[in-house]
Design a protein around this motif. Structure first.
Motif, PDB file in Angstrom:
ATOM      1  N   ALA A 480       1.085  -1.235  -0.082  1.00  0.00           N
ATOM      2  CA  ALA A 480       0.103  -0.017   0.203  1.00  0.00           C
ATOM      3  C   ALA A 480       0.620   0.523  -0.314  1.00  0.00           C
ATOM      4  CB  ALA A 480      -0.678   0.112   0.964  1.00  0.00           C
ATOM      5  N   GLN A 481       1.538   1.571  -0.722  1.00  0.00           N
ATOM      6  CA  GLN A 481       2.775   2.639  -1.015  1.00  0.00           C
ATOM      7  C   GLN A 481       2.742   3.595  -1.222  1.00  0.00           C
ATOM      8  OE1 GLN A 481       7.050   0.297  -0.721  1.00  0.00           O
ATOM      9  NE2 GLN A 481       6.884   1.933  -2.596  1.00  0.00           N
ATOM     10  N   ILE A 482       1.772   4.046  -2.336  1.00  0.00           N
ATOM     11  CA  ILE A 482       1.859   5.305  -3.227  1.00  0.00           C
ATOM     12  C   ILE A 482       0.314   5.335  -3.589  1.00  0.00           C
ATOM     13  CG2 ILE A 482       2.262   6.377  -4.398  1.00  0.00           C
ATOM     14  CD1 ILE A 482       4.768   4.721  -4.760  1.00  0.00           C
ATOM     15  N   MET A 483      -0.450   5.886  -2.357  1.00  0.00           N
ATOM     16  CA  MET A 483      -2.010   5.992  -3.047  1.00  0.00           C
ATOM     17  C   MET A 483      -2.377   7.430  -3.492  1.00  0.00           C
ATOM     18  SD  MET A 483      -3.932   3.532  -0.388  1.00  0.00           S
ATOM     19  CE  MET A 483      -3.734   1.640  -0.159  1.00  0.00           C
ATOM     20  N   MET A 485      -4.776  10.234  -2.523  1.00  0.00           N
ATOM     21  CA  MET A 485      -5.637  10.616  -1.112  1.00  0.00           C
ATOM     22  C   MET A 485      -7.141  10.042  -1.319  1.00  0.00           C
ATOM     23  SD  MET A 485      -2.832  12.952  -0.505  1.00  0.00           S
ATOM     24  CE  MET A 485      -3.702  13.106   1.359  1.00  0.00           C
ATOM     25  N   GLU A 486      -8.189   9.699  -2.005  1.00  0.00           N
ATOM     26  CA  GLU A 486      -8.587  10.048  -1.829  1.00  0.00           C
ATOM     27  C   GLU A 486      -9.455   8.477  -2.175  1.00  0.00           C
ATOM     28  OE1 GLU A 486      -8.578  10.676  -6.942  1.00  0.00           O
ATOM     29  OE2 GLU A 486      -7.613  11.478  -4.796  1.00  0.00           O
ATOM     30  N   ASP A 487      -7.848   7.517  -2.414  1.00  0.00           N
ATOM     31  CA  ASP A 487      -7.914   5.911  -1.943  1.00  0.00           C
ATOM     32  C   ASP A 487      -7.943   5.641  -0.371  1.00  0.00           C
ATOM     33  OD1 ASP A 487      -9.358   5.037  -4.502  1.00  0.00           O
ATOM     34  OD2 ASP A 487      -6.893   4.876  -5.546  1.00  0.00           O
ATOM     35  N   LEU A 488      -6.657   7.410  -0.028  1.00  0.00           N
ATOM     36  CA  LEU A 488      -6.508   6.354   1.405  1.00  0.00           C
ATOM     37  C   LEU A 488      -7.615   6.981   2.122  1.00  0.00           C
ATOM     38  CD1 LEU A 488      -3.690   9.159   1.836  1.00  0.00           C
ATOM     39  CD2 LEU A 488      -3.130   6.042   1.739  1.00  0.00           C
ATOM     40  N   SER A 489      -8.794   7.061   2.068  1.00  0.00           N
ATOM     41  CA  SER A 489      -9.809   7.068   2.689  1.00  0.00           C
ATOM     42  C   SER A 489     -10.342   5.717   2.013  1.00  0.00           C
ATOM     43  CB  SER A 489     -10.367   8.366   2.728  1.00  0.00           C
ATOM     44  OG  SER A 489     -10.985   8.657   0.950  1.00  0.00           O
ATOM     45  N   ARG A 490     -10.481   5.692   1.124  1.00  0.00           N
ATOM     46  CA  ARG A 490     -11.397   4.682   0.569  1.00  0.00           C
ATOM     47  C   ARG A 490     -11.191   2.980   0.690  1.00  0.00           C
ATOM     48  NH1 ARG A 490     -12.638   1.868  -5.681  1.00  0.00           N
ATOM     49  NH2 ARG A 490      -9.833   2.890  -5.786  1.00  0.00           N
ATOM     50  N   VAL A 491      -9.604   2.877   1.307  1.00  0.00           N
ATOM     51  CA  VAL A 491      -9.647   1.483   1.289  1.00  0.00           C
ATOM     52  C   VAL A 491     -10.081   1.475   3.366  1.00  0.00           C
ATOM     53  CG1 VAL A 491      -7.452   2.282   2.509  1.00  0.00           C
ATOM     54  CG2 VAL A 491      -7.429  -0.113   1.618  1.00  0.00           C
ATOM     55  N   GLY A 492      -9.948   2.456   3.717  1.00  0.00           N
ATOM     56  CA  GLY A 492     -10.520   2.258   5.079  1.00  0.00           C
ATOM     57  C   GLY A 492     -12.491   2.334   5.086  1.00  0.00           C
ATOM     58  N   ARG A 493     -12.515   2.816   4.199  1.00  0.00           N
ATOM     59  CA  ARG A 493     -14.301   2.657   3.673  1.00  0.00           C
ATOM     60  C   ARG A 493     -14.539   1.788   3.637  1.00  0.00           C
ATOM     61  NH1 ARG A 493     -17.204   3.337  -0.547  1.00  0.00           N
ATOM     62  NH2 ARG A 493     -15.891   4.091  -1.206  1.00  0.00           N
ATOM     63  N   LEU A 494     -14.174   0.152   3.045  1.00  0.00           N
ATOM     64  CA  LEU A 494     -14.223  -0.625   2.416  1.00  0.00           C
ATOM     65  C   LEU A 494     -13.465  -1.291   3.521  1.00  0.00           C
ATOM     66  CD1 LEU A 494     -13.285  -0.611  -1.016  1.00  0.00           C
ATOM     67  CD2 LEU A 494     -14.910  -1.072   0.145  1.00  0.00           C
ATOM     68  N   GLY A 495     -13.041  -0.867   4.702  1.00  0.00           N
ATOM     69  CA  GLY A 495     -12.403  -2.044   5.768  1.00  0.00           C
ATOM     70  C   GLY A 495     -11.130  -3.246   5.453  1.00  0.00           C
ATOM     71  N   ILE A 496     -10.693  -3.306   3.858  1.00  0.00           N
ATOM     72  CA  ILE A 496      -9.210  -3.980   3.192  1.00  0.00           C
ATOM     73  C   ILE A 496      -8.169  -3.708   4.572  1.00  0.00           C
ATOM     74  CG2 ILE A 496      -7.965  -3.592   1.470  1.00  0.00           C
ATOM     75  CD1 ILE A 496     -10.515  -4.532   1.076  1.00  0.00           C
ATOM     76  N   ILE A 497      -7.144  -4.587   4.801  1.00  0.00           N
ATOM     77  CA  ILE A 497      -6.123  -4.452   5.525  1.00  0.00           C
ATOM     78  C   ILE A 497      -4.592  -3.931   4.648  1.00  0.00           C
ATOM     79  CG2 ILE A 497      -4.243  -5.853   6.709  1.00  0.00           C
ATOM     80  CD1 ILE A 497      -6.797  -8.105   7.203  1.00  0.00           C
ATOM     81  N   ARG A 520       2.158  13.644  -5.425  1.00  0.00           N
ATOM     82  CA  ARG A 520       1.985  12.120  -5.226  1.00  0.00           C
ATOM     83  C   ARG A 520       3.015  12.205  -3.743  1.00  0.00           C
ATOM     84  NH1 ARG A 520       3.420   9.934 -10.754  1.00  0.00           N
ATOM     85  NH2 ARG A 520       5.164  11.114 -10.984  1.00  0.00           N
ATOM     86  N   ILE A 521       3.811  12.518  -3.659  1.00  0.00           N
ATOM     87  CA  ILE A 521       4.664  11.908  -2.548  1.00  0.00           C
ATOM     88  C   ILE A 521       3.721  11.848  -0.983  1.00  0.00           C
ATOM     89  CG2 ILE A 521       5.469  13.792  -1.513  1.00  0.00           C
ATOM     90  CD1 ILE A 521       7.066  10.554  -1.963  1.00  0.00           C
ATOM     91  N   LYS A 522       2.705  12.678  -1.409  1.00  0.00           N
ATOM     92  CA  LYS A 522       1.763  13.377   0.290  1.00  0.00           C
ATOM     93  C   LYS A 522       0.859  11.831   0.356  1.00  0.00           C
ATOM     94  CE  LYS A 522       2.203  18.656  -0.179  1.00  0.00           C
ATOM     95  NZ  LYS A 522       0.431  19.204  -0.637  1.00  0.00           N
ATOM     96  N   GLY A 523       0.705  11.135  -0.671  1.00  0.00           N
ATOM     97  CA  GLY A 523       0.458  10.001  -0.355  1.00  0.00           C
ATOM     98  C   GLY A 523       0.883   9.165  -0.035  1.00  0.00           C
ATOM     99  N   ALA A 524       2.062   8.586  -0.336  1.00  0.00           N
ATOM    100  CA  ALA A 524       2.853   7.512  -0.084  1.00  0.00           C
ATOM    101  C   ALA A 524       3.016   7.687   1.710  1.00  0.00           C
ATOM    102  CB  ALA A 524       4.410   8.172  -0.861  1.00  0.00           C
ATOM    103  N   TYR A 525       3.296   6.418   1.959  1.00  0.00           N
ATOM    104  CA  TYR A 525       3.840   6.307   3.121  1.00  0.00           C
ATOM    105  C   TYR A 525       3.302   6.579   4.255  1.00  0.00           C
ATOM    106  CZ  TYR A 525       8.057   4.862  -0.183  1.00  0.00           C
ATOM    107  OH  TYR A 525       8.628   4.467  -1.232  1.00  0.00           O
TER     108      TYR A 525
END
Length: 652
Positions: A480-483, A485-497, A520-525
């Protein structure tokens, strides 16, 4: 029928009733007299006092101060206020009570003795007719001064067999190409059979051209290897540190070409999800990326090699406090070796294997589903590992936009989104949990799209919420290295580990922003962000060893500091993007309970609670002390690694 087939471990011989002392046989006595009688009385009083102090815990520091390298079937271990349980109801306790392989109670020493007395009373009632003399004194152990106890540490993403390979020829310590060539020459000289047998290949792991001094950052070539006469004719296959690029010699190029159809190199358009790096004449330079690595004709490892590499990894894991490792690509041959060693009781650590295969068609039927398998029940296989893209260091991470420092590429998708979705869907339907490698923002988006469709479809059918289904299925994104910003919240909404590796951040931080750019670095690590968006606050931590070091405390340090081991970062001593640091409590949970959750084992592993396995680690200093210098974490030594209540490494 359960989605997980249970293969039972071997039956064990019946044991005598546990933890009670058999009633002693009587023998004729002679009454002592005179001085002998007085001496007998004095000795009896002293022994009674010692037993009293031991049973009550008084004076236990003096009694338990000696080094203990063997533990009885039942005992208490006490370190007042320094046993970190990762149990929200009791974050720190003084003592834990161990019965056989499980934790029976935690709390104060009085709590432990109360539980022990109740247990002993029950045992003598069942087996010894309430005979008080059958009660057994509780052994109370006190670890060394300044030490602490934490739950057994887990690595949620690693490669055990590959680690064993790497350790025979580690290239990660080389700071220049000169160091690499010197190391290779020394290895060949130490193994004369290599020069005498042209079928002998040299295999190594760990080179990283971004770290070499006086180097442009370009990939090395076969010509670089041939610059040393002793290496020119040796077949060599050297994995980059991330495992997504291989550097081979001219001899290896020739062997590989001779075995290709028509003795011709395929074009890169014909290599699905991989690339051969070529020179101006369209000839291979010696670098093969991702799926192109499969073209390289190095000999397959023998069963003996796999077993040797695996044993080395397990032994080294115990030395650094690892009690559980998630093996993130267990091929068919690896799993066969794992099962054999588990059957023979030669798997001292717990292994959660993710089935893996290079096949491009569905291969799930060939992977055994195993639960608590083997003589000790240490092997589990409940998930599979799939790949989406390559790695950032080799420009292989799949990005939505071109790389900032290499605008002619957006990375590598190792399969099309459509083919990947078909594969994931089939595994999903067959009851497997899927763990998918995703580095770049495109890779993460593609996989989140697939997971969202699968979760939504099942939700419509069952009426369960998407999150409830995710909690049952445990779908994972590895790295989950580079996402976005909207996918950072989506992964939590879905409950993905999201299974992450903190040392990746501190290894990559010196070039990552140049490669990705300031947006892009803002959504990384983004570890703290991922943890906060997780509905259950789950963030399993790993290392990806041998890509990084095997010591889990390196990851703990990187997670809480965002610094390299010298205490530096591109942003100074405060750490690289310091807002994404984890607290020490969060990092410990990530390396214990969260990793257990990610492997369906949170009910028996991951914290020091009654009813769970007695897996714990004794460390020589308090890494949980927030006021202590963070660099002290790197000085920490593992005194003992305990699995199933028994010392597997060190002493207490």
């Amino acid at each position: 029928m359960s989605a997980i087939e249970e293969r039972s471990p071997r039956k064990r011989r019946a044991k005598t009733p546990p933890f009670v002392v058999p009633r002693p046989k009587t023998a004729p006595r002679t009454k002592p007299s005179g001085c002998a009688y007085v001496l007998w009385v004095i000795v009896s009083v002293i022994l009674a006092a010692v037993l009293y102090y031991q049973s009550t815990g008084k004076g236990k520091e003096a009694l338990g101060s000696e080094s203990v390298d063997h533990l009885p079937d039942s005992y208490a271990i006490c370190k007042p206020g320094k046993i970190y349980t990762v149990d929200d109801s009791k974050p720190k306790v003084d003592c834990i009570l161990v019965l056989r392989d499980e934790i029976a109670a935690t709390g104060t020493l009085d709590d432990i003795h109360k539980h022990w007395d109740e247990y002993q009373n029950e045992q003598i009632r069942i087996y010894y007719g309430n005979e008080p003399k059958a009660k057994k004194t509780l052994k109370v152990i006190s670890p060394r001064p300044n030490s602490i106890i934490v739950p057994g540490l887990s690595d949620a993403h690693a490669h055990l067999v590959e680690y064993g390979l790497k350790m025979q020829l580690p290239l990660d310590k080389c700071d220049s190409i000169t160091d690499v060539l010197d190391t290779l020459e020394a290895y060949v000289r130490a193994h004369p059979e290599i020069e005498n047998d042209p079928t002998q290949w040299v295999e190594g792991w760990g080179w990283d051209q971004t770290r070499w001094e006086d180097w442009s950052g370009r990939f090395p070539t076969a010509a670089d290897l041939a610059s040393r006469p002793g290496l020119a004719n040796v077949p060599m296959s050297l994995r980059r540190s991330d495992g997504h690029a291989v550097w081979i010699s001219y001899a290896a190029i020739n062997i590989t070409l001779a075995k290709l159809p028509g003795q011709r190199w395929p074009s890169n358009d014909d290599i699905d999800g991989g690339e051969i790096v070529r020179d101006s004449n369209d000839n291979p330079t010696g670098i093969f990326l991702d799926n192109a690595i499969l073209l390289v004709q190095s000999p397959p490892w023998t069963e003996h090699q796999i077993e040797t590499y695996f044993e080395r990894a397990m032994n080294d894991a115990l030395r650094v406090g690892l009690t559980t490792v998630h093996d993130a690509f267990a091929s068919e041959s690896f799993l066969q070796t794992f099962q054999k060693m588990a059957d023979e009781g030669r798997m001292p650590i717990r292994v959660y294997g993710m089935g893996g295969s290079e096949n491009t068609t569905y291969w799930g039927k060939g992977v055994p589903k195993l639960e608590n398998y083997g003589e000790d029940g240490h092997l589990n296989v409940k998930s599979v590992k799939l790949f989406t893209d390559g790695a950032l260091g080799s420009w292989g991470a799949a990005m939505l936009e071109p790389y900032s420092d290499k605008p002619d590429t957006t990375g590598i998708m190792r399969s099309s989104p459509e083919a990947l979705e078909g594969m994931v869907t089939k595994f999903w339907e067959d009851g497997w949990s899927t763990n998918i490698h995703c580095i770049g923002d495109r890779a993460n988006k593609v996989v989140l799209d697939i997971y969202e469709r699968l979760l939504t479809k099942e939700s419509v059918i069952t009426g369960e919420s998407v999150r409830d289904i995710a909690a049952k299925r445990r779908p994972r994104i590895e790295h989950a290295q580079i996402m976005r910003m909207e996918d950072l919240s989506r992964v939590g909404r879905l409950g993905i580990i999201t299974s992450v590796q903190p040392t990746h951040a501190t290894s990559d931080m010196w070039y990552a922003e140049k490669r990705l750019g300031p947006v892009r670095i803002k959504g990384a690590y983004a570890y703290q962000t991922l943890l906060q968006t997780s509905p259950l606050n789950i963030l399993p931590l790993g290392s990806d060893f041998p890509v990084e070091g095997i010591n889990p405390l390196l990851g703990f340090y990187a997670a809480v500091s965002r610094l390299d081991i010298k205490g530096n970062s591109p942003h100074g001593a405060g750490g690289w993007y310091g807002s994404e640091k984890l607290t020490r409590a969060q990092a410990l949970k990530g390396a214990t309970l969260d990793a257990a959750y990610a492997s369906f084992s949170e009910n028996i592993l991951g914290s020091l609670e009654p009813g769970k396995k007695a897996d714990y680690v004794v460390l020589d200093r308090d890494i949980m002390n927030e006021t202590a210098p963070v660099r002290d974490i790197l000085r920490t030594r593992v005194l003992a690694t305990v699995i199933d209540g028994k010392i597997a490494f060190g002493s207490i």
